[in-house]
Design an enzyme around this catalytic site. Structure first.
Site, short mmCIF file in Angstrom:
data_model
loop_
_atom_site.label_atom_id
_atom_site.label_comp_id
_atom_site.label_asym_id
_atom_site.label_seq_id
_atom_site.Cartn_x
_atom_site.Cartn_y
_atom_site.Cartn_z
N ASP A 287 0.86 -1.16 0.00
CA ASP A 287 0.00 0.00 0.00
C ASP A 287 0.91 1.24 0.00
OD1 ASP A 287 -2.37 1.63 0.43
OD2 ASP A 287 -1.74 1.77 2.51
N ASP B 195 -0.18 5.06 1.01
CA ASP B 195 -0.43 6.00 2.12
C ASP B 195 -0.41 5.28 3.46
OD1 ASP B 195 -1.86 8.72 0.74
OD2 ASP B 195 -1.96 6.89 -0.45
N ASP C 90 -1.75 -0.96 5.86
CA ASP C 90 -2.10 -0.48 7.21
C ASP C 90 -3.60 -0.40 7.45
OD1 ASP C 90 -2.38 1.73 5.41
OD2 ASP C 90 -2.35 3.10 7.11
#
Length: 224
Positions: free
Chosen positions: A16, A18, A175
């Site tokens: 991922d 961000d 996250d």
């Protein structure tokens, strides 16, 4: 909670963006506060923005305006938010410490890496070259590269097809719950990063992941 994905050999590592590779919260939050200021509303402090940043425009509009997806003005405000983000998307965003060292090690081991993000391509394509990756990604999939973003498996399978590597031979690192769900549903091994944008009320123990880590260097321990 840890899932039970079979331990196939890892041949690629996908991330991922961000909150996983890059700390984008300051720029995402600045765009929200610019939009709030336009409407004569007070700014939101960064301590409240950071845990929501991984949810992008939709999450930040909910935070700043209490505006859910069903709000009649949501689509217009989302467009306005992205226009504000256009002015600051690359101002304060930086890689998390230790990411480049991991990428250099992956390259030395012959493991390609890539990005699967829900960030719109109009930002991803311009931001990624500015982040200073020591090793360039082999594949970049944005939120609108396929017709469905994460938690759909479509972005995941698009990336693995581009690499010509089976999903079960990929590690996906993120996250957010949607990262773990998309990776799991695609058949990848999943790693939750605790340095990311995780809110206090996120029940991470209910998320299906294989491993959870606290710093980038621990990624190397997940390769098997």
């Amino acid at each position: 909670m840890p899932s039970n994905v079979s331990a196939s050999p890892i041949r690629a590592v996908l991330f991922d963006l961000d909150g996983t590779l890059a700390d984008t919260a300051l720029d995402l939050g600045q765009a929200l506060n610019l939009l709030l200021a336009r409407d004569g509303l007070p700014a939101v402090e960064m301590a409240r923005i950071r845990p929501i940043a991984s949810h992008g425009a939709n999450g930040l509009l909910k935070l700043g305006f209490g505006m859910g997806l069903d709000h009649p003005e949501h689509a217009r405000y989302r467009r306005d938010y992205l226009e504000m983000y256009e002015s600051c998307f690359d101002c304060d965003t930086v890689l998390f410490d230790g990411i480049n060292a991991v990428l250099i090690t992956l390259q030395a081991r012959g493991l390609p890496w890539g990005i699967i993000t829900n960030k719109p391509q109009r930002f991803t394509d311009r931001l990624v070259p500015k982040l200073g990756f020591a090793v360039p990604p082999r594949v970049v999939v944005s939120g609108d590269t396929t017709d469905e973003p994460k938690p759909s498996v479509k972005p995941m399978l698009h990336a693995t097809a581009a690499l010509n590597i089976a999903p079960e031979n990929c590690l996906y690192i993120g996250d957010a719950e949607r990262d773990m769900q998309a990776g799991r549903d695609a058949g990848m091994r999943t790693v939750l990063v605790r340095w990311g944008y995780i809110a206090d009320d996120d029940d991470t123990e209910s998320w299906a992941y294989d491993m959870a880590i606290d710093k980038p260097s621990e990624i190397l321990d997940c390769l098997g």
